[in-house]
Write a protein that holds these residues in place. Structure first.
Motif, PDB file in Angstrom:
ATOM      1  N   ARG A   1      44.602 -17.266  91.701  1.00 37.51           N
ATOM      2  CA  ARG A   1      44.876 -17.811  90.377  1.00 37.51           C
ATOM      3  C   ARG A   1      46.064 -17.053  89.785  1.00 37.51           C
ATOM      4  NH1 ARG A   1      38.591 -17.898  88.196  1.00 37.51           N
ATOM      5  NH2 ARG A   1      37.842 -19.571  89.548  1.00 37.51           N
ATOM      6  N   PRO A   2      47.227 -17.209  90.376  1.00 41.74           N
ATOM      7  CA  PRO A   2      48.378 -16.395  89.971  1.00 41.74           C
ATOM      8  C   PRO A   2      48.826 -16.641  88.537  1.00 41.74           C
ATOM      9  CG  PRO A   2      49.062 -18.139  91.482  1.00 41.74           C
ATOM     10  CD  PRO A   2      47.572 -18.140  91.475  1.00 41.74           C
ATOM     11  N   SER A   3      48.646 -17.848  88.020  1.00 42.80           N
ATOM     12  CA  SER A   3      49.069 -18.110  86.639  1.00 42.80           C
ATOM     13  C   SER A   3      48.263 -17.271  85.655  1.00 42.80           C
ATOM     14  CB  SER A   3      48.914 -19.600  86.317  1.00 42.80           C
ATOM     15  OG  SER A   3      49.759 -20.376  87.139  1.00 42.80           O
ATOM     16  N   ARG A   4      46.938 -17.203  85.867  1.00 42.09           N
ATOM     17  CA  ARG A   4      46.100 -16.367  85.000  1.00 42.09           C
ATOM     18  C   ARG A   4      46.453 -14.897  85.179  1.00 42.09           C
ATOM     19  NH1 ARG A   4      39.944 -18.828  85.531  1.00 42.09           N
ATOM     20  NH2 ARG A   4      40.446 -21.017  85.052  1.00 42.09           N
ATOM     21  N   ALA A   5      46.693 -14.490  86.413  1.00 41.92           N
ATOM     22  CA  ALA A   5      47.068 -13.098  86.665  1.00 41.92           C
ATOM     23  C   ALA A   5      48.373 -12.760  85.950  1.00 41.92           C
ATOM     24  CB  ALA A   5      47.207 -12.857  88.166  1.00 41.92           C
ATOM     25  N   ARG A   6      49.312 -13.679  85.994  1.00 43.34           N
ATOM     26  CA  ARG A   6      50.602 -13.437  85.338  1.00 43.34           C
ATOM     27  C   ARG A   6      50.426 -13.294  83.829  1.00 43.34           C
ATOM     28  NH1 ARG A   6      55.972 -17.284  86.065  1.00 43.34           N
ATOM     29  NH2 ARG A   6      57.315 -16.177  84.552  1.00 43.34           N
ATOM     30  N   ALA A   7      49.624 -14.150  83.235  1.00 43.57           N
ATOM     31  CA  ALA A   7      49.414 -14.079  81.787  1.00 43.57           C
ATOM     32  C   ALA A   7      48.764 -12.753  81.383  1.00 43.57           C
ATOM     33  CB  ALA A   7      48.557 -15.263  81.335  1.00 43.57           C
TER      34      ALA A   7
ATOM     35  N   ALA B   1      53.679 -14.524  93.257  1.00 42.18           N
ATOM     36  CA  ALA B   1      52.567 -15.330  93.768  1.00 42.18           C
ATOM     37  C   ALA B   1      52.476 -16.661  93.030  1.00 42.18           C
ATOM     38  CB  ALA B   1      51.257 -14.556  93.630  1.00 42.18           C
ATOM     39  N   ASP B   2      52.981 -16.683  91.780  1.00 39.48           N
ATOM     40  CA  ASP B   2      52.971 -17.908  90.986  1.00 39.48           C
ATOM     41  C   ASP B   2      54.159 -18.812  91.321  1.00 39.48           C
ATOM     42  OD1 ASP B   2      51.818 -19.559  89.060  1.00 39.48           O
ATOM     43  OD2 ASP B   2      53.066 -18.732  87.455  1.00 39.48           O
ATOM     44  N   GLY B   3      55.031 -18.361  92.228  1.00 44.23           N
ATOM     45  CA  GLY B   3      56.159 -19.177  92.650  1.00 44.23           C
ATOM     46  C   GLY B   3      57.434 -18.968  91.870  1.00 44.23           C
ATOM     47  N   ASP B   4      57.436 -18.103  90.857  1.00 47.24           N
ATOM     48  CA  ASP B   4      58.630 -17.850  90.049  1.00 47.24           C
ATOM     49  C   ASP B   4      59.393 -16.681  90.666  1.00 47.24           C
ATOM     50  OD1 ASP B   4      60.562 -17.698  88.130  1.00 47.24           O
ATOM     51  OD2 ASP B   4      59.183 -17.601  86.419  1.00 47.24           O
TER      52      ASP B   4
ATOM     53  N   GLU C   1      62.680 -16.012  91.082  1.00 44.21           N
ATOM     54  CA  GLU C   1      63.825 -15.450  90.359  1.00 44.21           C
ATOM     55  C   GLU C   1      63.354 -14.473  89.284  1.00 44.21           C
ATOM     56  OE1 GLU C   1      66.856 -15.699  91.080  1.00 44.21           O
ATOM     57  OE2 GLU C   1      66.908 -17.381  92.496  1.00 44.21           O
ATOM     58  N   ALA C   2      62.333 -14.864  88.532  1.00 46.32           N
ATOM     59  CA  ALA C   2      61.804 -13.970  87.497  1.00 46.32           C
ATOM     60  C   ALA C   2      61.200 -12.713  88.120  1.00 46.32           C
ATOM     61  CB  ALA C   2      60.760 -14.709  86.659  1.00 46.32           C
ATOM     62  N   ALA C   3      60.527 -12.881  89.265  1.00 45.10           N
ATOM     63  CA  ALA C   3      59.949 -11.724  89.940  1.00 45.10           C
ATOM     64  C   ALA C   3      61.038 -10.761  90.386  1.00 45.10           C
ATOM     65  CB  ALA C   3      59.118 -12.179  91.133  1.00 45.10           C
ATOM     66  N   HIS C   4      62.120 -11.299  90.949  1.00 46.17           N
ATOM     67  CA  HIS C   4      63.218 -10.451  91.424  1.00 46.17           C
ATOM     68  C   HIS C   4      63.866  -9.710  90.252  1.00 46.17           C
ATOM     69  CE1 HIS C   4      66.849  -9.177  93.552  1.00 46.17           C
ATOM     70  NE2 HIS C   4      66.220  -9.496  94.698  1.00 46.17           N
ATOM     71  N   ALA C   5      64.090 -10.424  89.139  1.00 42.84           N
ATOM     72  CA  ALA C   5      64.692  -9.790  87.968  1.00 42.84           C
ATOM     73  C   ALA C   5      63.785  -8.703  87.390  1.00 42.84           C
ATOM     74  CB  ALA C   5      64.988 -10.857  86.907  1.00 42.84           C
ATOM     75  N   THR C   6      62.485  -8.943  87.377  1.00 41.20           N
ATOM     76  CA  THR C   6      61.541  -7.938  86.855  1.00 41.20           C
ATOM     77  C   THR C   6      61.534  -6.695  87.740  1.00 41.20           C
ATOM     78  OG1 THR C   6      60.164  -9.696  85.922  1.00 41.20           O
ATOM     79  CG2 THR C   6      59.145  -7.544  86.184  1.00 41.20           C
ATOM     80  N   LEU C   7      61.602  -6.887  89.048  1.00 44.56           N
ATOM     81  CA  LEU C   7      61.658  -5.739  89.958  1.00 44.56           C
ATOM     82  C   LEU C   7      62.969  -4.981  89.806  1.00 44.56           C
ATOM     83  CD1 LEU C   7      60.002  -7.392  93.079  1.00 44.56           C
ATOM     84  CD2 LEU C   7      59.118  -5.421  91.813  1.00 44.56           C
ATOM     85  N   ASP C   8      64.062  -5.695  89.570  1.00 45.41           N
ATOM     86  CA  ASP C   8      65.336  -5.015  89.294  1.00 45.41           C
ATOM     87  C   ASP C   8      65.195  -4.106  88.078  1.00 45.41           C
ATOM     88  OD1 ASP C   8      66.634  -6.190  91.411  1.00 45.41           O
ATOM     89  OD2 ASP C   8      67.503  -7.814  90.225  1.00 45.41           O
ATOM     90  N   GLU C   9      64.564  -4.632  87.026  1.00 47.67           N
ATOM     91  CA  GLU C   9      64.363  -3.838  85.808  1.00 47.67           C
ATOM     92  C   GLU C   9      63.478  -2.618  86.078  1.00 47.67           C
ATOM     93  OE1 GLU C   9      62.364  -4.321  81.322  1.00 47.67           O
ATOM     94  OE2 GLU C   9      62.571  -6.070  82.647  1.00 47.67           O
ATOM     95  N   ALA C  10      62.410  -2.826  86.865  1.00 42.65           N
ATOM     96  CA  ALA C  10      61.486  -1.723  87.150  1.00 42.65           C
ATOM     97  C   ALA C  10      62.146  -0.621  87.968  1.00 42.65           C
ATOM     98  CB  ALA C  10      60.261  -2.253  87.885  1.00 42.65           C
TER      99      ALA C  10
END
Length: 718
Positions: free
Chosen positions: A544-550, A579-582, A584-593
């Motif tokens: 349930r990646p959407s719930r996990a993301r929220a 895991a939710d399929g986003d 680009e957002a995942a890559h950008a968040t990891l860049d920030e981290a």
């Protein structure tokens, strides 16, 4: 003289029958006449004494029924109905079992909170884990701890019986003294290794005493002692204490018994030592090879070191060994000022009260006050058996000097001295309040029973009847009071399962049970961020990646509002995004981290996201950088093999796949990514998640993947 003899016969006719010949000659015919009358009186008293013996046997039998029912009943109730995973380092002990189940190997001392312990106790827990149920494992460990405690009491009972064979009722005293001692009942409801070690060390000392009682101790008996000592070494480092006590008892034997030959004693000591080392050598040799010492502690693990540095008082002085405040009888809080600086006071209250419960930060001040009252009563009542045991130890010293019961008392006294010396030294080296607790004195279970019986035996010889019965009656009342107070839900209120139980359910895929643990924590916590992240890990595991993301996004927002930024928290959010399929957002968040510096699992996950985005060169660079920092990350090797295959480089891909197989088939020497038990935090599930590249996208590796990875990767084509 005749009048004196007549008076003596009136009160003690049995003694008249044993009058010495010299005295009988002086008294003459008058005395003989009185003696004949005494035979009649003695016969009457003999019949009365037979009736009394029958009554005594009946009373002892009834006492055994009550003691066994109380000892077994309180443990069975607590183990099967009590809250799960409360106790000293409870999550660390359970995490050790899960590590064995996950990686099929023993963890290293610097990997986590309780991983420095030897593996015997946890191997028993591993058997319970094969039922694939979190509750079965947790309650199985409690049942085993309860059984080990009861077996210790049985051993103590047997040793007391052999020391006082003319008083069979003292065996009951020995059993009840140990089985109904509050610290034994308290620890029986914890998944700790303490009682496994306690039983093995008591069995070793009992076997040594049994061998010493022989007219000529045998080498086979010494070998049996060595086996039990070796097993105690495999349960806890503290096995060194009974081992030193046994060797010291052998060393003083030629001094106390002139007929003992020094060479014979030396051979016996060698047999005990060689057998004990043969049993425990593999584990300690591994420590020696890896860390340069057989007794490596977990303090080299950074999170353990940081936590210990925060625990008071932080430094010890000589006054801490002399200060005992009477306030301990009304305020048994181990964090109170009058106990933080009192080693003896802290040790004493933890024998008679559940100081772990008292120090529980989850309880409100009102709850603590309500729970403090019955614990304070137990601390006051404990003065009686503690004083009697100390008095019995003094009597035992006198007996040894007079040549009585040396087979039982010599090793018991040496064990007592060695235990207290190790305890006081440890309190100095580790100046933290959790280091001063009576569970470290449980090797004294057997001496405690012996010394208590010796004191009661002394009082039983008193002329006044109430003096003979007062001590056993008081001990019986105190023992039963301890059983009632420590029965969960009777006097002290029942608690909910510990938050760590959610991690246990998560490991076995029991996600709904984990939700029931975390949901109240999110609602009732002043800082719900850890519980939000735990719930996100559960949702991610259930696809349930959407719930996990929220949930992860909410955790990041709340943490930032309180200036608690953490790059790994951003990394967990990025995993949910991927895991939710986003992607680009995942890559950008990891860049920030990763702006603040390289972190192995974040680099590995950015590499996995790059694979999914088709950025093969970037993916290879990130994965190789991650593996340089943490080569034990098996999923990163697997992902690297996939991207190298896709880049048309079969030889490097084959090598990466081989390394992945090798890594999956041996326990990691670094952070155990598949489980997260390297964290001492009890909410640490999914703390360092790793992404797997699959044909249909990215998924987070679950614990079950690591458990099966060795077989799965080995079956894959090269």
């Amino acid at each position: 003289r005749v009048r004196s003899f007549s008076a003596e016969c009136t009160h003690r006719p049995q003694e008249c029958l044993r009058i010495d010949p010299h005295r009988r000659k002086i008294i003459g015919a008058a005395g003989r006449a009185i003696r004949d009358d005494c035979r009649i009186g003695a016969g009457t008293i003999g019949a009365d004494r037979d009736d009394m013996a029958v009554s005594a046997r009946t009373a002892v039998a009834a006492g055994w029924i009550v003691a066994i029912a109380a000892a077994v009943g309180v443990r069975g109730w607590n183990a099967m109905t009590g809250p799960l995973l409360w106790g000293y380092d409870a999550w660390g002990h359970v995490a050790y079992v899960l590590f064995l189940d996950l990686y099929r190997g023993v963890p290293w001392a610097d990997q986590g909170w309780s991983y420095f312990h030897p593996p015997l106790h946890y191997a028993i827990g591993w058997l319970f884990a094969q039922a694939r149920s979190g509750e079965f494992l947790a309650r199985g460990l409690l049942v085993w701890s309860s059984l080990a405690s009861l077996m210790t009491a049985v051993v103590a009972s047997r040793v007391v019986y052999r020391a006082t064979p003319s008083r069979p009722g003292f065996a009951l005293l020995g059993f009840a003294a140990v089985s109904l001692l509050p610290i034994h009942i308290i620890l029986s409801a914890m998944p700790t290794n303490e009682l496994t070690f306690t039983f093995l060390s008591a069995a070793a000392i009992a076997a040594f005493i049994a061998n010493e009682r022989r007219d000529e101790p045998t080498l086979i008996g010494d070998a049996q002692v060595g086996v039990l000592l070796g097993l105690s070494f495999l349960a806890k480092f503290s096995g060194l204490i009974p081992f030193v006590s046994v060797i010291a008892a052998l060393a003083v034997r030629p001094v106390l018994q002139a007929r003992s030959r020094f060479m014979r004693v030396a051979v016996r000591g060698a047999v005990v030592t060689v057998v004990a080392l043969a049993v425990c050598a593999p584990y300690y040799a591994r420590n020696l090879q890896t860390f340069g010492t057989p007794f490596q502690k977990s303090s080299s693990f950074s999170l353990v070191k940081d936590l210990e540095a925060q625990q008071p008082p932080g430094v010890r002085g000589w006054k801490d060994y002399l200060t005992v405040s009477p306030r301990l009888f009304i305020d048994p809080d181990p964090l109170a000022p009058h106990l933080l600086r009192s080693i003896w006071g802290s040790m004493y209250i933890s024998i008679w009260a559940d100081t772990y419960r008292e120090s529980d930060a989850v309880l409100t001040p009102g709850q603590k006050r309500r729970e403090r009252r019955p614990m304070a009563w137990m601390v006051m009542l404990g003065v009686v058996p503690t004083s009697l045991a100390c008095f019995g130890a003094l009597l035992a010293i006198r007996d040894v000097l007079r040549g009585r019961r040396r087979d039982s008392y010599v090793v018991s006294l040496l064990l007592t001295g060695a235990t207290f010396a190790a305890f006081l030294l440890y309190a100095w080296i580790v100046p933290r309040w959790p280091a001063v607790r009576s569970s470290y004195l449980l090797t004294l279970s057997l001496p405690y029973a012996l010394f208590l019986a010796r004191a009661v035996e002394f009082l039983a010889t008193r002329e006044v009847r109430w003096q003979r019965v007062a001590a056993p009656a008081a001990l019986a009342v105190i023992a039963l009071a301890g059983a009632v107070v420590e029965t969960i839900g009777v006097v002290l209120p029942r608690r909910r399962d510990a938050p760590a139980t959610g991690a246990l359910h998560y490991y076995f895929g029991e996600y709904e049970q984990a939700r029931r643990i975390y949901a109240p924590m999110i609602v009732g916590s002043g800082y719900p961020v850890p519980w939000l992240e735990n719930m996100a890990a559960v949702e991610l595991a259930e696809n349930r990646p959407s719930r996990a993301r929220a949930l992860s996004q909410r955790a990041v927002t709340l943490a930032r509002q309180q200036n608690r930024g953490d790059p790994r928290r951003l990394g967990r959010l990025a995993v949910a995004m991927a895991a939710d399929g986003d992607l680009e957002a995942a890559h950008a968040t990891l860049d920030e981290a990763l702006e603040g510096g390289a972190i192995a699992e974040l680099l590995a996950n950015r590499g996995a996201v790059a694979v999914a985005l088709g950025q093969d060169a970037n993916a290879e660079a990130d994965l190789r950088a991650a593996l340089e920092l943490a080569p034990e990350m098996m999923p990163a090797w697997r992902n690297l093999a996939i991207v190298l295959d896709r880049m048309g480089r079969p030889d490097p891909a084959r090598h990466a796949r081989e390394v992945a197989r090798e890594t999956a088939c041996r326990p990691p020497t670094g952070y155990p990514y598949g489980l997260g038990t390297g964290e001492i935090l009890e909410w640490g599930i999914g703390r360092r998640p790793l992404l797997l590249v699959e044909s249909d996208g990215l998924v987070a590796a679950r614990p079950a993947y690591f458990r099966k990875a060795c077989v799965t990767l080995t079956a894959e084509p090269g």
